[in-house]
Design a protein around this motif. Structure first.
Motif, PDB file in Angstrom:
ATOM      1  N   THR A   8      18.217  -9.737  14.647  1.00 35.72           N
ATOM      2  CA  THR A   8      17.073 -10.265  15.409  1.00 35.72           C
ATOM      3  C   THR A   8      15.755 -10.165  14.632  1.00 35.72           C
ATOM      4  O   THR A   8      14.805 -10.855  14.956  1.00 35.72           O
ATOM      5  N   SER A   9      15.693  -9.330  13.604  1.00 42.09           N
ATOM      6  CA  SER A   9      14.430  -9.141  12.886  1.00 42.09           C
ATOM      7  C   SER A   9      14.065 -10.371  12.058  1.00 42.09           C
ATOM      8  O   SER A   9      14.852 -10.803  11.200  1.00 42.09           O
ATOM      9  N   PRO A  10      12.881 -10.928  12.242  1.00 41.09           N
ATOM     10  CA  PRO A  10      12.474 -12.093  11.456  1.00 41.09           C
ATOM     11  C   PRO A  10      12.217 -11.756   9.998  1.00 41.09           C
ATOM     12  O   PRO A  10      12.378 -12.607   9.122  1.00 41.09           O
ATOM     13  N   GLY A  47      10.565   3.819   7.981  1.00 40.98           N
ATOM     14  CA  GLY A  47      11.442   3.615   9.136  1.00 40.98           C
ATOM     15  C   GLY A  47      11.594   2.162   9.543  1.00 40.98           C
ATOM     16  O   GLY A  47      11.813   1.853  10.721  1.00 40.98           O
ATOM     17  N   LYS A  48      11.451   1.265   8.572  1.00 42.86           N
ATOM     18  CA  LYS A  48      11.477  -0.163   8.921  1.00 42.86           C
ATOM     19  C   LYS A  48      12.601  -0.906   8.198  1.00 42.86           C
ATOM     20  O   LYS A  48      12.991  -0.544   7.079  1.00 42.86           O
ATOM     21  N   ILE A  49      13.059  -1.978   8.822  1.00 42.92           N
ATOM     22  CA  ILE A  49      13.979  -2.919   8.195  1.00 42.92           C
ATOM     23  C   ILE A  49      13.227  -4.230   7.950  1.00 42.92           C
ATOM     24  O   ILE A  49      12.266  -4.531   8.671  1.00 42.92           O
ATOM     25  N   PRO A  50      13.550  -5.011   6.896  1.00 47.65           N
ATOM     26  CA  PRO A  50      14.662  -4.815   5.966  1.00 47.65           C
ATOM     27  C   PRO A  50      14.393  -3.770   4.905  1.00 47.65           C
ATOM     28  O   PRO A  50      13.256  -3.526   4.527  1.00 47.65           O
ATOM     29  N   TYR A  61      11.650  -2.206  -0.480  1.00 44.04           N
ATOM     30  CA  TYR A  61      11.072  -2.687   0.773  1.00 44.04           C
ATOM     31  C   TYR A  61       9.623  -3.054   0.458  1.00 44.04           C
ATOM     32  O   TYR A  61       9.077  -2.595  -0.570  1.00 44.04           O
ATOM     33  N   ASP A  62       8.931  -3.897   1.129  1.00 46.10           N
ATOM     34  CA  ASP A  62       9.357  -4.513   2.362  1.00 46.10           C
ATOM     35  C   ASP A  62       9.897  -5.908   2.107  1.00 46.10           C
ATOM     36  O   ASP A  62      10.201  -6.237   0.943  1.00 46.10           O
ATOM     37  N   SER A  63       9.904  -6.786   3.071  1.00 49.41           N
ATOM     38  CA  SER A  63      10.528  -8.109   2.916  1.00 49.41           C
ATOM     39  C   SER A  63       9.846  -8.927   1.832  1.00 49.41           C
ATOM     40  O   SER A  63      10.507  -9.695   1.125  1.00 49.41           O
ATOM     41  N   ARG A  64       8.548  -8.762   1.646  1.00 48.77           N
ATOM     42  CA  ARG A  64       7.843  -9.557   0.626  1.00 48.77           C
ATOM     43  C   ARG A  64       8.288  -9.108  -0.771  1.00 48.77           C
ATOM     44  O   ARG A  64       8.523  -9.911  -1.657  1.00 48.77           O
TER      45      ARG A  64
HETATM   46  C1  GSF Z   1       7.618  -5.422   8.346  1.00 50.31           C
HETATM   47  C2  GSF Z   1       8.990  -5.018   8.781  1.00 50.31           C
HETATM   48  C3  GSF Z   1       9.082  -4.654  10.237  1.00 50.31           C
HETATM   49  O1  GSF Z   1       8.076  -4.559  10.945  1.00 50.31           O
HETATM   50  C4  GSF Z   1       8.369  -6.415   6.163  1.00 50.31           C
HETATM   51  O2  GSF Z   1       9.543  -6.125   5.898  1.00 50.31           O
HETATM   52  O3  GSF Z   1       7.866  -7.502   5.849  1.00 50.31           O
HETATM   53  N1  GSF Z   1       6.085  -5.689   6.477  1.00 50.31           N
HETATM   54  C5  GSF Z   1       7.453  -5.398   6.836  1.00 50.31           C
HETATM   55  N2  GSF Z   1      10.306  -4.448  10.715  1.00 50.31           N
HETATM   56  C6  GSF Z   1      10.511  -4.026  12.101  1.00 50.31           C
HETATM   57  C7  GSF Z   1      11.723  -4.720  12.713  1.00 50.31           C
HETATM   58  S1  GSF Z   1      11.346  -6.273  13.257  1.00 50.31           S
HETATM   59  O4  GSF Z   1      10.453  -6.294  14.241  1.00 50.31           O
HETATM   60  O5  GSF Z   1      11.358  -7.181  12.282  1.00 50.31           O
HETATM   61  C8  GSF Z   1      10.831  -2.540  12.117  1.00 50.31           C
HETATM   62  O6  GSF Z   1      11.680  -2.103  11.346  1.00 50.31           O
HETATM   63  N3  GSF Z   1      10.197  -1.807  13.026  1.00 50.31           N
HETATM   64  C9  GSF Z   1      10.528  -0.408  13.184  1.00 50.31           C
HETATM   65  C10 GSF Z   1       9.254   0.415  13.291  1.00 50.31           C
HETATM   66  O7  GSF Z   1       9.366   1.643  13.472  1.00 50.31           O
HETATM   67  O8  GSF Z   1       8.169  -0.190  13.193  1.00 50.31           O
END
Ligand code: GSF
Length: 204
Positions: A8-10, A47-50, A61-64
């Motif tokens: 679901t994550s964009p 703590g974030k994906i991807p 990380y991050d997606s960019r």
């Molecule tokens: C943002 C990733 C992100 O917010 C990127 O990869 O470009 N700047 C980063 N991921 C969210 C999931 S989603 O909403 O896509 C995430 O992992 N949130 C968990 C948190 O603790 O914020």
């Protein structure tokens, strides 16, 4: 390479689309970062994906950062111009699309995690203002071009397509298709690409 993410994550989708367009091999490990027992901090302190785990165990990380790196490891479907203003313009597009997502995600979480009486109407209004201003700018920049940067498909289209697709998925009340027919045309064209078709968000 192992991509840690969700369907679901964009931002995860942005990376999955790049992998597919460039025909790169990787394994996909789904991780719910919203549960206390998540392992995500072991690979990304934020703590974030991807998060991309490399063969030697190091992580990107991050997606960019991940998308930019992936574009360098294969000549297939180059998504970023080599240098100069064109490269910077593609990254402005990515910053714009990702910024629309950042603002919309803040609203999504405020509404998901806070009781209605604890939600900040001002905060939600401020973030939705960024979403609408960002959509307007995306439409203005696109104009009547075939793609975000003119006649070639680039990372700008990947980022814009993932942002529009996530808004449609989580914010159906935002009528960007009606407000901006050129964005709707772009989104429909991108949706025909296997890389977009095979990564559309869905609730498992
Ligand atoms: C943002 C990733 C992100 O917010 C990127 O990869 O470009 N700047 C980063 N991921 C969210 C999931 S989603 O909403 O896509 C995430 O992992 N949130 C968990 C948190 O603790 O914020």
């Amino acid at each position: 390479m192992k991509l840690i993410g969700s369907v679901t994550s964009p931002f995860v989708r942005k990376v999955r689309v790049v992998m597919a367009d460039k025909k790169l091999d990787f394994s996909f490990e789904q991780e719910n970062v919203w549960v206390p027992e998540t392992m995500i901090q072991q690979v990304n302190p934020l703590g974030k994906i991807p998060c991309l785990v490399m063969e030697d165990g190091s992580t990107l990380y991050d997606s960019r950062v991940i998308a930019e790196y992936l574009d360098t490891i294969s000549p297939v479907c180059k998504l970023l111009p080599p240098n100069g203003r064109d490269r910077a313009e593609v990254k402005v597009w990515e910053a714009l699309a990702d910024g629309v997502l950042d603002a919309a995600i803040l609203v999504f979480i405020e509404r998901r995690d806070r009781a209605p009486e604890l939600q900040s109407a001002q905060w939600i209004e401020r973030q939705l203002g960024k979403v609408h201003a960002g959509l307007r700018e995306m439409s203005t920049r696109l104009g009547e071009s075939a793609y975000c940067m003119g006649i070639h498909y680039t990372l700008a289209d990947v980022a814009a397509g993932c942002a529009l697709g996530w808004l449609a998925f989580r914010f159906p009340e935002i009528d960007w298709r009606g407000d901006y027919p050129n964005l709707a045309r772009l989104a429909d064209k991108l949706a025909e690409r296997p890389s977009f078709r095979d990564t559309a968000p869905f609730l498992a």
